[in-house]
Design an enzyme around this catalytic site. Structure first.
Site, PDB file in Angstrom:
ATOM      1  CG  ASP A  13      -1.752  -1.240   1.331  1.00 52.15           C
ATOM      2  OD1 ASP A  13      -2.206  -1.733   0.291  1.00 52.15           O
ATOM      3  OD2 ASP A  13      -1.906  -1.753   2.458  1.00 52.15           O
ATOM      4  CE  LYS A  16       3.318  -2.350  -4.378  1.00 52.66           C
ATOM      5  NZ  LYS A  16       2.905  -2.167  -2.993  1.00 52.66           N
ATOM      6  N   GLY A  40      -3.858  -4.503  -4.325  1.00 50.76           N
ATOM      7  CA  GLY A  40      -4.879  -3.556  -4.755  1.00 50.76           C
ATOM      8  C   GLY A  40      -4.230  -2.248  -5.119  1.00 50.76           C
ATOM      9  CG  HIS A  41      -1.780  -1.338  -7.903  1.00 45.75           C
ATOM     10  ND1 HIS A  41      -1.038  -1.812  -8.954  1.00 45.75           N
ATOM     11  CD2 HIS A  41      -1.053  -1.553  -6.809  1.00 45.75           C
ATOM     12  CE1 HIS A  41       0.098  -2.306  -8.489  1.00 45.75           C
ATOM     13  NE2 HIS A  41       0.103  -2.155  -7.193  1.00 45.75           N
ATOM     14  CD  GLN A 223       1.112  -8.892  -2.188  1.00 47.87           C
ATOM     15  OE1 GLN A 223       1.925  -9.553  -2.805  1.00 47.87           O
ATOM     16  NE2 GLN A 223      -0.130  -8.737  -2.596  1.00 47.87           N
TER      17      GLN A 223
HETATM   18  P1  IMP Z   1      -2.258 -12.812   2.057  1.00 50.16           P
HETATM   19  O1  IMP Z   1      -1.322 -12.197   1.083  1.00 50.16           O
HETATM   20  O2  IMP Z   1      -3.709 -12.651   1.691  1.00 50.16           O
HETATM   21  O3  IMP Z   1      -1.902 -14.233   2.372  1.00 50.16           O
HETATM   22  O4  IMP Z   1      -2.121 -12.011   3.460  1.00 50.16           O
HETATM   23  C1  IMP Z   1      -0.929 -12.064   4.234  1.00 50.16           C
HETATM   24  C2  IMP Z   1      -0.628 -10.703   4.837  1.00 50.16           C
HETATM   25  O5  IMP Z   1      -0.260  -9.805   3.814  1.00 50.16           O
HETATM   26  C3  IMP Z   1      -1.811 -10.050   5.552  1.00 50.16           C
HETATM   27  O6  IMP Z   1      -1.344  -9.344   6.666  1.00 50.16           O
HETATM   28  C4  IMP Z   1      -2.374  -9.107   4.519  1.00 50.16           C
HETATM   29  O7  IMP Z   1      -3.087  -8.031   5.098  1.00 50.16           O
HETATM   30  C5  IMP Z   1      -1.100  -8.644   3.839  1.00 50.16           C
HETATM   31  N1  IMP Z   1      -1.285  -8.208   2.454  1.00 50.16           N
HETATM   32  C6  IMP Z   1      -1.441  -8.980   1.360  1.00 50.16           C
HETATM   33  N2  IMP Z   1      -1.540  -8.230   0.257  1.00 50.16           N
HETATM   34  C7  IMP Z   1      -1.417  -6.960   0.646  1.00 50.16           C
HETATM   35  C8  IMP Z   1      -1.396  -5.710  -0.058  1.00 50.16           C
HETATM   36  O8  IMP Z   1      -1.484  -5.627  -1.278  1.00 50.16           O
HETATM   37  N3  IMP Z   1      -1.243  -4.619   0.713  1.00 50.16           N
HETATM   38  C9  IMP Z   1      -1.096  -4.671   2.057  1.00 50.16           C
HETATM   39  N4  IMP Z   1      -1.097  -5.802   2.754  1.00 50.16           N
HETATM   40  C10 IMP Z   1      -1.257  -6.939   2.052  1.00 50.16           C
END
Ligand code: IMP
Length: 432
Positions: A13, A16, A40-41, A223
């Site tokens: 977040d 990017k 999510g962008h 991420q």
């Molecule tokens: P997962 O990727 O859904 O397995 O989640 C694992 C961890 O990564 C969690 O704490 C999510 O909130 C975090 N996470 C996954 N994708 C994002 C992102 O795009 N932005 C921020 N946090 C993320």
């Protein structure tokens, strides 16, 4: 021209999407190399607010070929929905190229993530519940189904039957859920296959040829560094590798193809989900920054945790990603504060001063931040387009960050609009 990587240096977040979207102007290819629709962008383009989760934001430019490369996990239902939504707003999505090597997120991945996260109770990670972890786990266990399997019904069914035997046993016997019906999955995925086929390609070869022909390729991380499976705050991480080294594996290019690595950081920090966050703040100031910065998850809508910029973590990200430049986003959110704390060290539970990111989970969990307060500024900086337009204190803030981290800041975000950026020339001598 060789490839440029753009990645997050924090917990995702970082903004990017906007940075990539902005830099994409000079690119021929924009490539996602890991993650899935957990990302999510949000991009504001020509007054339209677009939310992209799987498709690279370069899709908004007619001259760019957007690529979803090998390292990404794909929920085909989601991908087709995103394509439909984009098409619905008038975006031409026909150039999208999707690797046949991408692993598929299957219905049992979603189901299993739901029950296992519930089972973990207060130890749950707070995942996005998109099936990302279970899909990458099956990839590593070599029982994953891939996009290429969609185009041979016999193979797809055979692989699915083997996997379902195990998954259904877990779902029914361990979690007391109903088993999933293989025929229903085959029917649904075969239907999706027909719609996906026009986009499927050998993306590694495509990128190899593009680089050989002197095209500009941008590799876009999802991420962030601190959510990296190996280099992040394990186990509070995602299941893929957002760091620069993984861009080569995920995209199928060699390390020598990479020329620049740009790290994106907010001017402060946020995190969604559980896990250590040494510079975190709570209370009115956190609420104020959350509201001002619109800090609610693009994917899940969850309020994000808020903290000051963590320069120890940023220096760590600079080191492990070989950053060549920084992009600092959302500087405008800090306007109106008298003083702005920045984290320049940690104190361990035993009272030791740490000047580096600790590798040990327990040390990081108990670390408290050493904060330095920098002067703030009152002015609204949303209209600034050159470094000289910024108040003295804002320039000093940028200078402090760049010098501490040892990486020059190339681009600064001063608002959500596509044009609200400043190209800077902040110099940075080697970090300490
Ligand atoms: P997962 O990727 O859904 O397995 O989640 C694992 C961890 O990564 C969690 O704490 C999510 O909130 C975090 N996470 C996954 N994708 C994002 C992102 O795009 N932005 C921020 N946090 C993320």
């Amino acid at each position: 021209m060789p490839a440029t990587i753009v990645l997050g240096t924090q917990w995702g977040d970082e903004g990017k999407g906007k940075a990539v979207d902005y830099l994409a102007d000079g690119m021929d290819f924009v490539v996602r190399y890991q993650g899935g629709n957990n990302a999510g962008h949000t991009v504001i383009a020509e007054g339209r607010l677009l939310k992209l989760q799987l498709i690279p934001s370069g899709v908004l430019y007619p001259h760019i070929t957007p690529v979803i490369a090998d390292g990404v996990v794909i929920d085909p239902r989601h991908l087709l929905r995103e394509l439909d939504d984009l098409r619905g707003t008038g975006v031409d999505v026909s150039r999208l190229q999707v690797s046949g090597n991408c692993h598929l997120i299957m219905p049992y991945h979603l189901e299993l993530e739901k029950v296992t996260q519930r089972f973990l109770g207060h130890n749950a990670l707070g995942t996005t519940k998109r099936g990302i972890g279970p899909a990458y786990a099956d990839k590593a266990a070599r029982i994953g189904l891939r996009v290429q399997d969609l185009f041979d019904q016999k193979i797809f069914r055979e692989k699915l039957e083997i996997v379902l035997r195990e998954k259904n046993a877990i779902l029914t016997k361990l979690y007391g859920r109903l088993p999933l019906d293989g025929d229903v999955i085959v029917d649904e995925y075969m239907d999706l296959a027909g719609r996906l086929e026009p986009y499927v390609a050998d993306t590694s070869t495509l990128l190899h040829r593009a680089l050989r022909d002197g095209k500009s390729v941008m590799l876009e991380g999802a991420q962030g560094t601190l959510l990296d499976l190996d280099k992040g705050t394990y186990p509070f991480v995602t299941s893929s590798n957002p760091v620069a080294a993984a861009a080569c594996i995920g995209a199928g290019v060699g390390p020598k193809d990479i020329d620049e690595v740009w790290g994106v950081s907010k001017a402060y920090s946020t995190r969604v989900g559980a896990g250590p966050f040494p510079s975190e703040i709570e209370g009115d100031l956190a609420d104020h920054l959350r509201d001002r910065g619109g800090e609610y998850g693009t994917t899940t809508g969850r309020p994000r945790r808020i903290g000051w910029i963590d320069l120890i973590a940023l220096r760590y990200a600079a080191r492990i990603n070989s950053l060549t430049a920084l992009v600092l986003t959302k500087l405008d959110v800090l306007s109106g504060m008298e003083r702005i704390p920045v984290c320049t060290g940690y104190r361990s539970q035993e009272g030791a001063e740490l000047d580096h990111f600790p590798y040990h989970q327990s040390v990081l969990h108990h670390a408290t931040p050493t904060l330095v307060e920098l002067p703030g500024w009152e002015e609204d900086i949303g209209e600034a387009r050159r470094e000289e337009d910024l108040p003295e204190a804002a320039r000093a803030y940028l200078d402090f960050v760049a010098r501490f981290v040892g990486v020059p800041i190339a681009l600064v975000g001063v608002g959500p609009g596509r044009d609200q950026v400043i190209w800077t020339e902040v110099t940075a001598p080697a970090a300490g």
